[in-house]
Design an enzyme around this catalytic site. Structure first.
Site, PDB file in Angstrom:
ATOM      1  N   ASP A  48       0.847  -1.194   0.000  1.00 21.96           N
ATOM      2  CA  ASP A  48       0.000   0.000   0.000  1.00 21.96           C
ATOM      3  C   ASP A  48       0.886   1.248   0.000  1.00 21.96           C
ATOM      4  O   ASP A  48       1.762   1.398   0.850  1.00 21.96           O
ATOM      5  CB  ASP A  48      -0.889  -0.032   1.251  1.00 21.96           C
ATOM      6  CG  ASP A  48      -1.982   1.017   1.227  1.00 21.96           C
ATOM      7  OD1 ASP A  48      -2.357   1.480   0.143  1.00 21.96           O
ATOM      8  OD2 ASP A  48      -2.475   1.368   2.320  1.00 21.96           O
TER       9      ASP A  48
ATOM     10  N   SER B 249     -12.427   3.957   5.417  1.00 22.46           N
ATOM     11  CA  SER B 249     -12.952   3.524   6.711  1.00 22.46           C
ATOM     12  C   SER B 249     -14.149   4.387   7.084  1.00 22.46           C
ATOM     13  O   SER B 249     -14.200   5.581   6.757  1.00 22.46           O
ATOM     14  CB  SER B 249     -11.876   3.617   7.795  1.00 22.46           C
ATOM     15  OG  SER B 249     -10.938   2.568   7.660  1.00 22.46           O
TER      16      SER B 249
END
Length: 343
Positions: free
Chosen positions: A103, A246
């Site tokens: 990532d 999120s």
């Protein structure tokens, strides 16, 4: 005098039982769901991710940032990924589809090192560079990765917020008119775009939000689905990725704050917007902060109720269980990736 020469032997991800993202992304786009990309930093997070995805027969992407890789150690991480595959099989998942993904790789050298150590997918984040330089660096990574059938994610547009070494004060939406040239010249396999998501637990400032008059809670601004629609029109069927997705569950924030924490005005992306995105060409949605919050809430709960506890298993175990519950909720209720394995 004798000299000891250490010879590094490259590890192919297929030897670890991992897969790349190519086929799972095709199925996700055609099936109208998204693959969960869960960041992990420790054993408990990894256990919870594999337990949740295996129980629900979901493909899954294990995401590791550069900082998390340094924290875990590159060699240990390789064996953790291999162990994750074997653990999934022990749980009854005969043919798990697990990706080990870098990532926000910040350089060719970082991406190359991850590929050499057995990653099956890497992201090169050159979004902070001028357009042509972003393409050039991305293409360099693609040319190396594709020799080993490793898939490459790139980014166009800038997300605000902080995640490990990635930090930006302001977001810049992806320009749809640039995506065709970028994808063709770079050769990337998937593209992370900016439509209003943000890294971290503080995705929006109070000034960017409204407040619910009944609860006083912040209400975040909507995502720019018009930008997403324009990108999909330019690149029909091309895999799109959302970072910073999120939802920052308020029950975790409230519990952490009630047990001595300090997370004022932490707010995330509403899950209904992520459900909508999952049904489009968005086939990978990144989730990190939610697991951190679940872990922290559970640890604080145990240590508050049992202040004399000092056995890490007694608070990391409940934290692992809380994360597993959260991951299963995301897989079933937000992303729709349950029962989507190829078998």
């Amino acid at each position: 005098m004798f000299f000891l020469t250490l010879i590094f032997i490259m590890v192919n991800y297929k030897d670890l039982g991992l897969v790349n993202t190519r086929e799972m992304f095709k199925r996700a786009i055609n099936g109208g769901y998204a693959i969960p990309a869960f960041n992990f930093n420790n054993m408990e997070q990894l256990q919870a991710i594999i337990k949740a995805s295996s129980d629900l027969k979901s493909p899954v992407i294990l995401q590791v940032s550069k900082g998390a890789r340094n924290y875990a150690n590159a060699t240990l991480l390789r064996y953790m990924a291999q162990g994750a595959v074997e653990y999934a099989k022990e749980l009854g998942c005969a043919h798990p589809e697990i990706v080990l993904h870098l990532d926000h790789g910040d350089s060719f050298e970082t991406c190359k090192s991850c590929i050499d150590y057995g990653f099956s997918s890497v992201m090169i984040d050159a979004s902070h560079l001028p357009f042509d330089e972003n393409i050039a660096l991305t293409k360099k990574v693609v040319d190396y990765a594709h020799q080993f059938d490793v898939t490459v994610e790139a980014e166009l547009g800038v997300l605000a917020g902080v995640e490990d070494e990635v930090s930006a004060a302001e977001s810049h939406y992806t320009k749809p008119e640039e995506v065709i040239e970028f994808s063709q010249r770079s050769g990337c396999d998937s593209l992370a775009i900016s439509i209003g998501t943000s890294h971290g637990a503080y995705k929006f400032t109070p000034e960017q939000c409204t407040r619910d008059p009944k609860t006083g809670k912040l209400v975040p601004p909507p995502l720019a689905f018009d930008v997403l629609d324009a990108v999909m029109e330019k690149l029909p069927g091309f895999p799109i990725v959302l970072h910073g997705s999120s939802s920052v569950p308020q029950e975790y924030v409230d519990e952490i704050n009630s047990l001595g924490g300090k997370l004022p005005d932490a707010i995330g992306i509403p899950e209904e917007q992520l459900r909508k995105a999952s049904k489009s060409a968005v086939c990978k949605i990144n989730i990190d902060s939610d697991s951190r919050l679940a872990f922290t809430a559970a640890v604080r709960r145990v240590l508050h109720d049992k202040p004399g506890e000092f056995d890490p298993r007694k608070f990391c175990g409940p934290a692992r269980d809380e994360m597993e519950k959260m991951y299963k909720h995301k897989i079933i209720d937000v992303l729709g990736s349950d029962n989507k394995l190829a078998e």
